[in-house]
Structure formats: structure tokens, C-alpha cells
Design a protein around this motif. Structure first.
Motif, PDB file in Angstrom:
ATOM      1  N   ASP A 224       0.838  -1.208   0.000  1.00  0.00           N
ATOM      2  CA  ASP A 224       0.000   0.000   0.000  1.00  0.00           C
ATOM      3  C   ASP A 224       0.871   1.256   0.000  1.00  0.00           C
ATOM      4  OD1 ASP A 224      -2.265  -1.603   0.039  1.00  0.00           O
ATOM      5  OD2 ASP A 224      -2.586  -1.384   2.207  1.00  0.00           O
ATOM      6  N   PHE A 225       1.936   1.254   0.805  1.00  0.00           N
ATOM      7  CA  PHE A 225       2.845   2.398   0.877  1.00  0.00           C
ATOM      8  C   PHE A 225       3.551   2.610  -0.471  1.00  0.00           C
ATOM      9  CE2 PHE A 225       7.023   4.266   1.784  1.00  0.00           C
ATOM     10  CZ  PHE A 225       6.644   5.420   2.449  1.00  0.00           C
ATOM     11  N   ILE A 226       4.012   1.539  -1.084  1.00  0.00           N
ATOM     12  CA  ILE A 226       4.679   1.630  -2.388  1.00  0.00           C
ATOM     13  C   ILE A 226       3.734   2.242  -3.414  1.00  0.00           C
ATOM     14  CG2 ILE A 226       5.551   0.242  -4.323  1.00  0.00           C
ATOM     15  CD1 ILE A 226       6.708  -1.675  -2.142  1.00  0.00           C
ATOM     16  N   SER A 227       2.517   1.757  -3.462  1.00  0.00           N
ATOM     17  CA  SER A 227       1.529   2.266  -4.406  1.00  0.00           C
ATOM     18  C   SER A 227       1.269   3.757  -4.187  1.00  0.00           C
ATOM     19  CB  SER A 227       0.230   1.474  -4.266  1.00  0.00           C
ATOM     20  OG  SER A 227      -0.737   1.937  -5.156  1.00  0.00           O
ATOM     21  N   GLU A 228       1.107   4.157  -2.923  1.00  0.00           N
ATOM     22  CA  GLU A 228       0.867   5.572  -2.599  1.00  0.00           C
ATOM     23  C   GLU A 228       2.039   6.451  -3.026  1.00  0.00           C
ATOM     24  OE1 GLU A 228      -0.058   6.044   1.550  1.00  0.00           O
ATOM     25  OE2 GLU A 228      -1.527   4.421   1.472  1.00  0.00           O
TER      26      GLU A 228
ATOM     27  N   LEU B  17       5.830  10.323  -8.563  1.00  0.00           N
ATOM     28  CA  LEU B  17       6.283  10.148  -9.943  1.00  0.00           C
ATOM     29  C   LEU B  17       5.310  10.832 -10.888  1.00  0.00           C
ATOM     30  CD1 LEU B  17       7.508   6.434 -10.013  1.00  0.00           C
ATOM     31  CD2 LEU B  17       8.870   8.499  -9.762  1.00  0.00           C
ATOM     32  N   ASP B  18       5.856  11.465 -11.905  1.00  0.00           N
ATOM     33  CA  ASP B  18       5.020  12.169 -12.874  1.00  0.00           C
ATOM     34  C   ASP B  18       5.583  11.960 -14.274  1.00  0.00           C
ATOM     35  OD1 ASP B  18       2.944  13.870 -13.746  1.00  0.00           O
ATOM     36  OD2 ASP B  18       4.361  15.549 -13.825  1.00  0.00           O
ATOM     37  N   PRO B  19       4.784  11.445 -15.196  1.00  0.00           N
ATOM     38  CA  PRO B  19       3.449  10.886 -14.977  1.00  0.00           C
ATOM     39  C   PRO B  19       3.545   9.588 -14.187  1.00  0.00           C
ATOM     40  CG  PRO B  19       4.164  10.495 -17.234  1.00  0.00           C
ATOM     41  CD  PRO B  19       5.220  11.345 -16.589  1.00  0.00           C
ATOM     42  N   VAL B  20       2.427   9.070 -13.746  1.00  0.00           N
ATOM     43  CA  VAL B  20       2.411   7.842 -12.953  1.00  0.00           C
ATOM     44  C   VAL B  20       2.558   6.649 -13.899  1.00  0.00           C
ATOM     45  CG1 VAL B  20       1.073   6.412 -11.369  1.00  0.00           C
ATOM     46  CG2 VAL B  20       0.964   8.905 -11.189  1.00  0.00           C
ATOM     47  N   PRO B  21       3.614   5.848 -13.714  1.00  0.00           N
ATOM     48  CA  PRO B  21       3.797   4.683 -14.581  1.00  0.00           C
ATOM     49  C   PRO B  21       2.825   3.560 -14.228  1.00  0.00           C
ATOM     50  CG  PRO B  21       5.504   4.733 -12.919  1.00  0.00           C
ATOM     51  CD  PRO B  21       4.688   5.992 -12.746  1.00  0.00           C
ATOM     52  N   GLU B  22       2.649   2.650 -15.158  1.00  0.00           N
ATOM     53  CA  GLU B  22       1.802   1.496 -14.916  1.00  0.00           C
ATOM     54  C   GLU B  22       2.614   0.431 -14.192  1.00  0.00           C
ATOM     55  OE1 GLU B  22      -0.943  -1.705 -17.370  1.00  0.00           O
ATOM     56  OE2 GLU B  22      -0.219   0.092 -18.380  1.00  0.00           O
ATOM     57  N   VAL B  23       2.136   0.053 -13.008  1.00  0.00           N
ATOM     58  CA  VAL B  23       2.824  -0.962 -12.204  1.00  0.00           C
ATOM     59  C   VAL B  23       1.832  -2.013 -11.732  1.00  0.00           C
ATOM     60  CG1 VAL B  23       4.627   0.612 -11.387  1.00  0.00           C
ATOM     61  CG2 VAL B  23       2.588   0.288 -10.021  1.00  0.00           C
ATOM     62  N   GLN B  24       2.362  -3.191 -11.464  1.00  0.00           N
ATOM     63  CA  GLN B  24       1.595  -4.266 -10.842  1.00  0.00           C
ATOM     64  C   GLN B  24       2.330  -4.658  -9.575  1.00  0.00           C
ATOM     65  OE1 GLN B  24       1.722  -6.962 -14.351  1.00  0.00           O
ATOM     66  NE2 GLN B  24      -0.404  -7.335 -13.800  1.00  0.00           N
TER      67      GLN B  24
END
Length: 110
Positions: free
Chosen positions: A65-69, A75-82
Motif C-alpha cells: 500500500d505504501f509503495i503504491s501511494e 512520480l510524474d506521470p504515474v507509470p503502470e505498475v503491478q
């Protein structure tokens, strides 16, 4: 990614191993996320030491949850992560898979 004798094979330009999440030094790992997004993509594996040995991770859900937040906030723009939880022989790991970005360049900002 292959696992042999509780060791991930091997750290290279598309993988980065992290023994634990550095909450006080987010810039260190967010730079890896942006670098992966700016190139061909890659993965950070949490719960794995620099030698590739799986050491496990105590609280993968809270840290995920912390990593996602932090990715969304810094980061800008927000990259796509799983964020992919992995269980291997009773040890918890987390793979943060970063896709190659289409909106390059991706920047870290505070």
C-alpha cells in the motif's frame, strides 16, 4: 524468473533486489521505478537480498500500500505498475512489476 535453492536467478538490468522497504529513503527505490518506466520495464523484488537469496518480508500488504501511494504521489506521470505477492516455501515476497512507459520521460519529484 527462476528460483533455485531459495535464490532468485539473477539480478540484471531488468530486475532489482531489495531486502526491505526503505520508507525513509523513498527516492532510492522510486528512481528505479522511473528508470524501468523510461526504458524497457522491469521488476523490483522485495524480500530478496543483494545476492538473490530470498529472506522474506514481514508485512507485504502494508508495504505494498505504501509503495503504491508513493508511486502515485512522487512520480510524474504515474507509470503502470503491478504489485504481485509471491509466496515461496513459507516466505513472502513482493514483485513490483513496472511496464515500459509510453508517456516518457517519467520523473521523481518531492
Amino acid at each position: 524468473m527462476q528460483i533455485h535453492n531459495n535464490t532468485l536467478i539473477a539480478e540484471c538490468s531488468s530486475y532489482d533486489f531489495k531486502e526491505m522497504l526503505e520508507r525513509n529513503k523513498v527516492k532510492s527505490w522510486l528512481k528505479s521505478v522511473s528508470a524501468f518506466a523510461n526504458t524497457d520495464g522491469g521488476s523490483l523484488f522485495y524480500g530478496v537480498n543483494d545476492d538473490g537469496v530470498i529472506v522474506g518480508w514481514d508485512n507485504p500488504q502494508a508495504d505494498a500500500d505504501f509503495i503504491s501511494e508513493m508511486i502515485k504521489a512522487r512520480l510524474d506521470p504515474v507509470p503502470e505498475v503491478q504489485l504481485i505477492p509471491i509466496e515461496h516455501e513459507g516466505l513472502n515476497l513482493l514483485e513490483v512489476r513496472v511496464k515500459a512507459g509510453t508517456l516518457t520521460p517519467y520523473y521523481y519529484y518531492q
